[in-house]
Design an enzyme around this catalytic site. Structure first.
Site, PDB file in Angstrom:
ATOM      1  N   HIS A 104      20.584  76.912  33.814  1.00 26.69           N
ATOM      2  CA  HIS A 104      19.930  76.919  35.124  1.00 26.69           C
ATOM      3  C   HIS A 104      20.530  75.897  36.083  1.00 26.69           C
ATOM      4  O   HIS A 104      20.334  75.979  37.286  1.00 26.69           O
ATOM      5  CB  HIS A 104      18.411  76.706  34.983  1.00 26.69           C
ATOM      6  CG  HIS A 104      17.982  75.299  34.688  1.00 26.69           C
ATOM      7  ND1 HIS A 104      17.608  74.880  33.428  1.00 26.69           N
ATOM      8  CD2 HIS A 104      17.850  74.209  35.483  1.00 26.69           C
ATOM      9  CE1 HIS A 104      17.254  73.602  33.475  1.00 26.69           C
ATOM     10  NE2 HIS A 104      17.399  73.174  34.715  1.00 26.69           N
ATOM     11  N   ASP A 153      19.316  78.820  27.652  1.00 29.77           N
ATOM     12  CA  ASP A 153      19.492  77.911  28.789  1.00 29.77           C
ATOM     13  C   ASP A 153      20.626  76.922  28.547  1.00 29.77           C
ATOM     14  O   ASP A 153      20.527  75.744  28.872  1.00 29.77           O
ATOM     15  CB  ASP A 153      18.199  77.163  29.123  1.00 29.77           C
ATOM     16  CG  ASP A 153      18.210  76.602  30.543  1.00 29.77           C
ATOM     17  OD1 ASP A 153      19.057  77.030  31.339  1.00 29.77           O
ATOM     18  OD2 ASP A 153      17.384  75.723  30.848  1.00 29.77           O
ATOM     19  N   SER A 208      18.198  67.626  33.722  1.00 31.88           N
ATOM     20  CA  SER A 208      18.562  68.874  33.051  1.00 31.88           C
ATOM     21  C   SER A 208      20.019  68.856  32.607  1.00 31.88           C
ATOM     22  O   SER A 208      20.925  68.568  33.395  1.00 31.88           O
ATOM     23  CB  SER A 208      18.361  70.069  33.996  1.00 31.88           C
ATOM     24  OG  SER A 208      17.044  70.493  33.982  1.00 31.88           O
TER      25      SER A 208
END
Length: 400
Positions: free
Chosen positions: A123, A153, A235
């Site tokens: 993402h 992911d 992230s």
């Protein structure tokens, strides 16, 4: 449940939210012929203590010394990512294209091998037309996109040059991770490069709801929960143990409804998933997950009592996708529409009790077990059908 305690999941992108942007076409970069060198699974050397001139036992505890040494070594392999996304696809017809004059998103990543491969989140780089890697020493370079897997992911990018002395981070064994052990996160929350936060492993075997397709909603299983502070921009950064080994990649946080900031519940995709997916992304650009092809509902005592089921544990099969592995194996879905806790369910289908002999207690557990198998592998499901208990052989296919 009190309304203010409602929890939702968000991905950790700093800057503007980009979840609704379609991915732009990208070119997969060929894998180098020389095999990459990964850190081995051999025990790591002891973390070096700082020199007496900068650190003495009277100044820092042994635990603090260990964290300081860990950061000095591991942070060199952690990078900050500035991502430029093509936003023209999101514009109405006839609108002139918009050329971003700077990054439209941020994230983190870590060096996976000595060939310049960097692991991050899908993402973080989805839809990117340019990805800038910023190293701990401040040097920047543009990275090439290698491959991505939205269902875990995970993504891999590659740089052609590395600062002198930087070494890859070793992967730990996330299957030996224990609740209560120390967890260390390094990343760039809110753009603050190479930030270290410390907490504990709060839970194991969590499941994150992933993408939805015409074949159903896919999930990320076996996720690690931690209270080490992670925020937008973390992230793709590593979650480490005190040995400096990567035990997960920070992926999402839980927030109160309407919020975005960390409230003590963070999630990391485990190292065992990274070890399985990243090398395939490097070699092929994509990863195939095994697929059963059913919708499932967890059976517990309350659920069984509500619908008069013959067992009080397992997974109830709701819908069986046509031509799926489950359909080809003869699994049966429900034939009666019902509602439970405000959600629709199908009653009357097979109840999966075990997978290859392992007792099943929830749909999340079954998803986690299935993800350990390879596409094309044959498994045995023990099911309850009416008054019968049967063993059914299923050959797993790739997710559509």
């Amino acid at each position: 449940m009190r309304p203010w305690l409602i929890i939702v999941l968000i991905v950790l992108l700093a800057g503007c939210a980009r979840a609704d942007l379609p991915a732009s076409p990208v070119t997969v970069v060929a894998t180098p012929t020389a095999p990459p060198v990964r850190p081995t699974d051999a025990p790591l050397p002891p973390l070096a203590a700082s020199s007496p001139s900068t650190l003495t036992e009277t100044e820092f505890t042994e635990h603090e010394q260990r964290l300081i040494a860990l950061y000095r070594r591991a942070s060199q392999a952690v990078v900050s990512l500035d991502v430029v996304v093509d936003q023209s696809a999101n514009l109405p017809p006839g609108h002139p294209p918009i050329t971003p004059d700077g990054p439209t998103g941020q994230g983190s990543g870590f060096l996976f091998d000595d060939q310049g491969h960097i692991v991050t989140n899908h993402h973080v780089v989805a839809g990117a037309v340019q990805i800038q890697v910023r190293f701990a020493n401040g040097a920047t370079v543009i990275a090439d996109f290698i491959g991505s897997d939205p269902d875990s992911d995970l993504a891999v990018i590659k740089v052609t040059s590395l600062p002198e002395g930087i070494t890859p981070l070793p992967l730990g064994d996330s299957q030996t991770v224990q609740v209560g052990q120390t967890a260390v996160a390094i990343g760039s929350p809110f753009g603050e490069q190479n930030t270290l936060t410390v907490g504990v492993i709060s839970g194991l075997g969590r499941t994150l709801r992933g993408r939805t397709s015409s074949f159903g909603s896919f999930s990320i299983p076996n996720v690690i929960q931690t209270d080490a502070a992670i925020n937008p921009g973390n992230s793709g950064g590593p979650l480490l143990n005190l040995r400096g080994e990567v035990i997960g990649i920070n992926t999402a946080i839980a927030v109160s409804l309407g919020g975005r900031d960390f409230e003590g519940v963070g999630y990391a995709v485990p190292a065992q998933t990274i070890a399985r997916v990243a090398p395939v992304l490097i070699a092929q650009g994509r990863y195939e997950h095994p697929w059963l092809g059913v919708s499932m509902t967890t059976v517990d005592t309350l659920f069984a009592n509500r619908f008069g089921l013959p067992v009080n544990r397992g997974v109830l099969v709701g819908i069986v996708q046509p031509n799926s592995p489950a359909a080809q194996a003869g699994l049966r879905g429900g034939d009666t529409e019902a509602s439970y806790r405000g959600l629709p369910v199908r009653i009357g289908g097979d109840i999966i009790l075990a997978c290859n002999g392992t007792p099943i207690f929830s749909s999340d557990q079954l998803i986690g077990l299935l993800d350990q198998f390879a596409v094309g592998e044959r498994i045995t499901l023990t099911i309850r059908r009416g008054n019968e208990q049967l063993d059914v052989a299923v050959t797993l296919a790739a997710r559509p």
